[in-house]
Design a protein around this motif. Structure first.
Motif, short mmCIF file in Angstrom:
data_model
loop_
_atom_site.label_atom_id
_atom_site.label_comp_id
_atom_site.label_asym_id
_atom_site.label_seq_id
_atom_site.Cartn_x
_atom_site.Cartn_y
_atom_site.Cartn_z
N ARG A 5 31.80 -20.01 83.04
CA ARG A 5 32.85 -20.84 83.63
C ARG A 5 33.99 -20.98 82.64
NH1 ARG A 5 32.97 -26.51 83.31
NH2 ARG A 5 30.73 -26.55 82.94
N PRO A 7 37.54 -22.85 82.52
CA PRO A 7 38.58 -23.71 83.07
C PRO A 7 39.96 -23.30 82.53
CG PRO A 7 36.77 -25.00 82.14
CD PRO A 7 36.62 -23.59 81.65
N LEU A 8 40.90 -23.07 83.45
CA LEU A 8 42.21 -22.56 83.06
C LEU A 8 43.33 -23.40 83.67
CD1 LEU A 8 41.55 -18.75 83.66
CD2 LEU A 8 41.50 -19.95 81.46
N PRO A 10 46.73 -26.27 83.80
CA PRO A 10 46.84 -27.73 83.73
C PRO A 10 45.88 -28.47 84.64
CG PRO A 10 48.71 -26.77 84.89
CD PRO A 10 47.98 -25.64 84.24
N GLN A 12 42.89 -27.33 85.20
CA GLN A 12 41.55 -26.92 84.75
C GLN A 12 40.75 -26.31 85.91
OE1 GLN A 12 40.10 -27.42 81.06
NE2 GLN A 12 42.14 -26.63 81.45
N THR A 13 41.38 -25.39 86.60
CA THR A 13 40.71 -24.67 87.67
C THR A 13 39.69 -23.71 87.09
OG1 THR A 13 42.71 -24.80 89.01
CG2 THR A 13 41.06 -23.18 89.67
N ASN A 14 38.50 -23.73 87.63
CA ASN A 14 37.44 -22.88 87.10
C ASN A 14 37.59 -21.44 87.56
OD1 ASN A 14 36.11 -24.99 85.77
ND2 ASN A 14 34.87 -25.49 87.56
N GLU A 32 45.20 -19.44 86.11
CA GLU A 32 46.27 -19.63 85.13
C GLU A 32 45.86 -18.96 83.82
OE1 GLU A 32 49.10 -20.51 84.23
OE2 GLU A 32 50.02 -21.61 85.89
N GLU A 33 46.75 -19.03 82.84
CA GLU A 33 46.48 -18.56 81.48
C GLU A 33 45.90 -17.14 81.45
OE1 GLU A 33 45.44 -21.99 78.60
OE2 GLU A 33 44.27 -22.42 80.41
N ASP A 59 46.69 -22.92 92.31
CA ASP A 59 45.95 -23.13 91.06
C ASP A 59 44.75 -22.21 90.94
OD1 ASP A 59 44.98 -24.76 93.24
OD2 ASP A 59 43.68 -25.81 91.83
N HIS A 192 36.48 -26.80 90.45
CA HIS A 192 36.85 -27.74 89.39
C HIS A 192 35.59 -28.49 88.99
CE1 HIS A 192 41.19 -27.24 90.29
NE2 HIS A 192 40.77 -27.13 91.54
#
Length: 211
Positions: A5, A7-8, A10, A12-14, A32-33, A59, A192
């Motif tokens: 897992r 988390p990425l 703002p 923190q979507t998994n 993200e990221e 997200d 999440h």
């Protein structure tokens, strides 16, 4: 097999990575990221085969294009949300006044009525689980007894239904008909927050009592 897992962003979507002994992997919801995710994959010598989306909210899709371009891999999304990838008003990035609107290239594969999906050596049972969004899909891997459920079911909670296309009654029905029928020790990997199990949610999730 193994899963991780990640988390990425703002919210923190998994994002999840599931890989086999050959270091082949599939990715779920790279939100993200992109640079951070790509760096992690390369550091662990993992070879992505595809990106699978549980749904197409901003997200959960923000890093998709950069990741699929980096590894030249296909993207899968449900047909009801295929247009969401291209439209910020549908994927929510416009609604939430994001600094950058999310517009992606079209998906390579559109999920319609398939009951199973095979990518390389990975085979998943597909469950349409609308309610949080109309094209939400949950991917169950029986061998690992995990279900990638997106924002349908969380530890002690359920997905929000106040966004465009959301429907509370439909979400509760999706969970009862398609997720709570899985083995109770199935690990639920949510969009999440931490993982949980089907059994735990059957016993203690306040949103699922009295259906």
């Amino acid at each position: 097999m193994n899963w991780k897992r990640l988390p990425l962003g703002p919210l923190q979507t998994n994002c999840y990575c599931l890989w086999n002994e050959k270091k082949e992997c599939v990715l779920f919801d790279p939100g993200e990221e992109a640079g951070k995710l790509i760096k992690w994959l390369k550091a662990n010598q993992l070879n992505p085969l595809a990106i699978l989306l549980t749904h197409a909210h901003f997200d959960h899709i923000g890093a998709v294009d950069k990741v699929r371009e980096a590894f030249e891999i296909p993207l899968y999304v449900h047909e009801k949300e295929a247009k969401w990838l291209l439209d910020p008003s549908l994927n929510g990035s416009q609604l939430f006044a994001m600094s950058e609107m999310v517009r992606l290239k079209p998906a390579d594969h559109v999920i319609k009525n398939e009951k199973t999906l095979t990518v390389g050596s990975f085979t998943f049972d597909l469950y349409e689980t609308p309610g949080h969004s109309p094209g939400s899909v949950s991917y169950y891997h029986g061998g690992e007894q995990v279900v990638f459920a997106g924002d349908t079911l969380f530890m002690g909670s359920i997905g929000r239904t106040d966004l465009p296309g959301g429907n509370h009654k439909e979400l509760i029905k999706s969970i009862h008909d398609n997720l709570l029928t899985l083995p109770e020790d199935t690990i639920v990997l949510s969009g999440h927050g931490p993982e949980t199990t089907i059994g735990n949610e059957m016993d203690s999730n306040p949103f699922l009592n009295g259906f």
